[in-house]
Motif scaffolding. Structure first.
Motif, PDB file in Angstrom:
ATOM      1  N   ILE A 190       0.724  -1.454   0.198  1.00 26.43           N
ATOM      2  CA  ILE A 190      -0.146  -0.042  -0.240  1.00 26.43           C
ATOM      3  C   ILE A 190       0.725   1.008   0.543  1.00 26.43           C
ATOM      4  N   GLY A 191       2.173   1.380   0.845  1.00 23.98           N
ATOM      5  CA  GLY A 191       2.577   2.184   0.737  1.00 23.98           C
ATOM      6  C   GLY A 191       3.130   2.792  -0.631  1.00 23.98           C
ATOM      7  N   VAL A 192       3.757   1.172  -1.063  1.00 20.96           N
ATOM      8  CA  VAL A 192       4.432   1.326  -2.330  1.00 20.96           C
ATOM      9  C   VAL A 192       3.821   2.402  -3.061  1.00 20.96           C
ATOM     10  N   ALA A 193       2.210   1.231  -3.487  1.00 22.57           N
ATOM     11  CA  ALA A 193       1.234   1.744  -4.226  1.00 22.57           C
ATOM     12  C   ALA A 193       0.794   3.108  -3.766  1.00 22.57           C
ATOM     13  N   ILE A 194       0.709   4.131  -2.966  1.00 23.06           N
ATOM     14  CA  ILE A 194       0.632   5.198  -2.925  1.00 23.06           C
ATOM     15  C   ILE A 194       1.405   6.525  -3.063  1.00 23.06           C
ATOM     16  N   ALA A 195       3.057   6.041  -2.895  1.00 23.18           N
ATOM     17  CA  ALA A 195       4.286   7.293  -3.158  1.00 23.18           C
ATOM     18  C   ALA A 195       4.300   7.297  -4.508  1.00 23.18           C
ATOM     19  N   PHE A 196       4.051   5.780  -5.767  1.00 18.96           N
ATOM     20  CA  PHE A 196       3.872   5.438  -6.603  1.00 18.96           C
ATOM     21  C   PHE A 196       2.849   6.998  -7.382  1.00 18.96           C
ATOM     22  N   GLN A 197       1.673   6.989  -6.673  1.00 20.50           N
ATOM     23  CA  GLN A 197       0.655   7.491  -7.198  1.00 20.50           C
ATOM     24  C   GLN A 197       1.574   9.000  -6.909  1.00 20.50           C
TER      25      GLN A 197
ATOM     26  N   VAL B  20       6.965   2.171 -15.656  1.00 23.51           N
ATOM     27  CA  VAL B  20       6.715   1.592 -17.050  1.00 23.51           C
ATOM     28  C   VAL B  20       6.769   0.026 -15.833  1.00 23.51           C
ATOM     29  N   ILE B  21       7.919  -0.306 -15.463  1.00 23.66           N
ATOM     30  CA  ILE B  21       7.824  -1.556 -13.961  1.00 23.66           C
ATOM     31  C   ILE B  21       6.890  -1.778 -13.453  1.00 23.66           C
ATOM     32  N   GLU B  22       7.163  -0.326 -12.375  1.00 21.73           N
ATOM     33  CA  GLU B  22       5.574  -0.453 -11.516  1.00 21.73           C
ATOM     34  C   GLU B  22       4.197  -0.858 -12.371  1.00 21.73           C
ATOM     35  N   LYS B  23       3.923  -0.653 -13.424  1.00 25.58           N
ATOM     36  CA  LYS B  23       2.965  -0.730 -14.416  1.00 25.58           C
ATOM     37  C   LYS B  23       2.590  -1.868 -14.730  1.00 25.58           C
TER      38      LYS B  23
ATOM     39  N   LEU C 153      12.804  10.479 -16.885  1.00 25.92           N
ATOM     40  CA  LEU C 153      13.681   9.376 -16.890  1.00 25.92           C
ATOM     41  C   LEU C 153      12.443   8.710 -15.613  1.00 25.92           C
ATOM     42  N   MET C 154      11.857   9.895 -15.188  1.00 26.74           N
ATOM     43  CA  MET C 154      10.804   8.619 -13.954  1.00 26.74           C
ATOM     44  C   MET C 154      10.212   8.020 -14.769  1.00 26.74           C
ATOM     45  N   ILE C 155       9.860   8.611 -16.152  1.00 28.89           N
ATOM     46  CA  ILE C 155       8.725   7.716 -16.664  1.00 28.89           C
ATOM     47  C   ILE C 155       9.003   5.752 -16.443  1.00 28.89           C
ATOM     48  N   ILE C 156      10.377   5.421 -16.813  1.00 28.10           N
ATOM     49  CA  ILE C 156      10.748   3.902 -16.858  1.00 28.10           C
ATOM     50  C   ILE C 156      10.741   3.214 -14.857  1.00 28.10           C
TER      51      ILE C 156
ATOM     52  N   ILE D  16       3.202  13.512  -9.824  1.00 30.54           N
ATOM     53  CA  ILE D  16       5.041  14.934 -10.633  1.00 30.54           C
ATOM     54  C   ILE D  16       5.488  14.653 -12.073  1.00 30.54           C
ATOM     55  N   ILE D  17       5.357  13.393 -12.129  1.00 32.24           N
ATOM     56  CA  ILE D  17       5.643  13.310 -13.779  1.00 32.24           C
ATOM     57  C   ILE D  17       4.286  14.736 -14.727  1.00 32.24           C
ATOM     58  N   ALA D  18       2.849  13.541 -14.288  1.00 31.34           N
ATOM     59  CA  ALA D  18       2.413  14.578 -15.266  1.00 31.34           C
ATOM     60  C   ALA D  18       2.404  16.019 -14.928  1.00 31.34           C
TER      61      ALA D  18
END
Length: 94
Positions: free
Chosen positions: A18-25, A46-49, A40-43, A30-32
């Motif tokens: 849950i913590g990692v999922a929230i962090a990536f949201q 992609v791995i997360e998705k 570079l944070m898109i890389i 931030i990317i948007a």
């Protein structure tokens, strides 16, 4: 049963996820705001998705998760593909 799996036996894995999922949201937001700067944070995005999508597809093919989770996995797969497209179309201004 698939609809009623056993209770979570390792809550640290659940809450860690849950913590990692929230962090990536937050990373996605931030990317948007500035995709060129954070290109570079898109890389890792992609791995997360793809990590979730691939895991769910394999588990579904093994009949270990319900169909609704396959839907969520396919949504993440689609978002991962869109991240790749965004990465390729975003200029590299480093």
């Amino acid at each position: 049963s698939l609809d009623f799996p056993p209770a979570i036996t390792h809550p640290e894995h659940y809450y860690g996820f849950i913590g990692v999922a929230i962090a990536f949201q937050i990373v996605f937001l931030i990317i948007a705001r500035n995709p060129v700067r954070y290109r570079l944070m898109i890389i890792p995005s992609v791995i997360e998705k793809f990590s979730f999508a691939i895991a769910i597809i394999i588990l579904y093919l093994q009949d270990r998760v319900p169909t609704i989770l396959l839907g969520f996995g396919l949504m993440d797969l689609s978002l991962g593909i869109l991240f790749i497209i965004a990465f390729l179309k975003t200029p590299n201004d480093l």
